[in-house]
Design a protein around this motif. Sequence first.
Motif, PDB file in Angstrom:
ATOM      1  N   ASN A  11       0.802  -1.221   0.000  1.00  0.00           N
ATOM      2  CA  ASN A  11       0.000   0.000   0.000  1.00  0.00           C
ATOM      3  C   ASN A  11       0.833   1.267   0.000  1.00  0.00           C
ATOM      4  O   ASN A  11       0.483   2.246  -0.659  1.00  0.00           O
ATOM      5  N   ASN A  12       1.955   1.285   0.716  1.00  0.00           N
ATOM      6  CA  ASN A  12       2.777   2.495   0.733  1.00  0.00           C
ATOM      7  C   ASN A  12       3.370   2.789  -0.639  1.00  0.00           C
ATOM      8  O   ASN A  12       3.419   3.942  -1.076  1.00  0.00           O
ATOM      9  N   LYS A  15       0.590   4.097  -2.872  1.00  0.00           N
ATOM     10  CA  LYS A  15       0.254   5.490  -2.549  1.00  0.00           C
ATOM     11  C   LYS A  15       1.285   6.438  -3.144  1.00  0.00           C
ATOM     12  O   LYS A  15       0.934   7.499  -3.676  1.00  0.00           O
ATOM     13  N   VAL A  18       0.721   6.634  -6.959  1.00  0.00           N
ATOM     14  CA  VAL A  18      -0.445   7.463  -7.286  1.00  0.00           C
ATOM     15  C   VAL A  18      -0.129   8.935  -7.057  1.00  0.00           C
ATOM     16  O   VAL A  18      -0.448   9.799  -7.887  1.00  0.00           O
ATOM     17  N   ALA A  19       0.535   9.236  -5.928  1.00  0.00           N
ATOM     18  CA  ALA A  19       0.866  10.629  -5.616  1.00  0.00           C
ATOM     19  C   ALA A  19       1.819  11.217  -6.662  1.00  0.00           C
ATOM     20  O   ALA A  19       1.644  12.360  -7.096  1.00  0.00           O
ATOM     21  N   GLY A 165      -7.445  11.798  -6.243  1.00  0.00           N
ATOM     22  CA  GLY A 165      -6.472  11.057  -5.443  1.00  0.00           C
ATOM     23  C   GLY A 165      -6.998  10.727  -4.062  1.00  0.00           C
ATOM     24  O   GLY A 165      -6.787   9.621  -3.549  1.00  0.00           O
ATOM     25  N   TYR A 169      -7.631   7.098  -2.484  1.00  0.00           N
ATOM     26  CA  TYR A 169      -7.057   6.701  -1.190  1.00  0.00           C
ATOM     27  C   TYR A 169      -8.133   6.181  -0.250  1.00  0.00           C
ATOM     28  O   TYR A 169      -7.958   5.137   0.400  1.00  0.00           O
ATOM     29  N   SER A 173      -8.403   2.448   1.209  1.00  0.00           N
ATOM     30  CA  SER A 173      -8.413   2.217   2.656  1.00  0.00           C
ATOM     31  C   SER A 173      -9.677   1.485   3.080  1.00  0.00           C
ATOM     32  O   SER A 173      -9.649   0.596   3.926  1.00  0.00           O
TER      33      SER A 173
END
Length: 396
Positions: A11-12, A15, A18-19, A165, A169, A173
Amino acid sequence: MLKSFDIYSQNNILKIIVALNLLLVGSGALIFINRIINKLEDREEQYVQLYARALGYVQTADVNTDVNFIVQEVLVANKTIPAIYVNEQNEPAYKLNIDIPQDLSADETKQFLRQQILEMRKNHSPIRVDLRDGDFGLVYYNNSTLIRQLRYFPYALIAILTALGLLAYLSFSSSRRAEQNRVWVGLAKETAHQLGTPLSSLMAWVEYMRSDPEHYEESVTDEIEKDVQRLNTITARFSSIGSIPTLKEENLNEVVTHFTDYLARRISTKVKMTVESNLPPTQVVRINRLLFEWVIENICKNAVDAMAGVGELRLRMIPLHNDEVAIDISDTGKGISKANLQKVFAPGYSTKKRGWGLGLTLAKRIVEEYHNGRLFVKSSEVGKGTTFRIVLNKET
């Protein structure tokens, strides 16, 4: 064989990807739009320069109908760029594409145009119009409506990308929590199922011991039966995970006191447990007793572990405003650092080597989702202890 890809364990990384994509798209859009705006500004400046030359020509050239017709076409060709011509007497003489309020007098109109000139001067240097005998005028101008709108477009695009975004997220989650919830529910129900067989056997052994009082002391049999009943209670709790519990009106003083009496005999004798109530003796709340006792047990056992089996454990029941009651559970343990305060209710977080890190997570879920209450860390100081607070709605 192909290895499975666990999206949640990455997941990190996801993220960050995506960021970065959002950042690249937003930055690219900002750079691209700024380049377009700069080109349009240059083009509009050329239009204004042409307009200034046409003004100068009209006021200096000899009469020539054909040429003047072309010049007049140049003068009126500007339909979008706000411009004001100030003559050699420093008075606004012409204006283009400027909306003037209709109720202004002549003096007020001049004042209004001078205010517009001040605003235009902030954005662009005026363009000189050479006249006869060394005199000159000035053309002040501003960006067209199109350019002003385009300047806001990148920020609107960035806001949209940020919103997308954030939605991605939250969706990720949410799906992750739902997956974890399904795992916990399945694990809890399977545990309850597996406990069923040995419990039945233990209950049979208790009955056997009662049938032979000469060999088994009654007090010992009573204590064993209490522990078997306790295991039955735990099994019932595990079975109820994932199902909507039934809430009943219960006397809060009686529930807490009865359970802590049981718990006090099964924790370290070096832990001093006290229960204090500032509630009315008949104070009633709507709870599921089995699950609520589980919450108290989880918090109390965590407190005992935090004190390493030595210290003071205090439960205090107090009334609050807005028809609420609170139970403060305080210990004299090692406390929780500020960095970990936000993690104590997170699934998998545990300071114990053999802990699963689900106790406080389930306790918070039981209080907040099933009982419409709140569970949080009221205060904590490293080296001095922690206070958890449970808030419930009281029945009047």
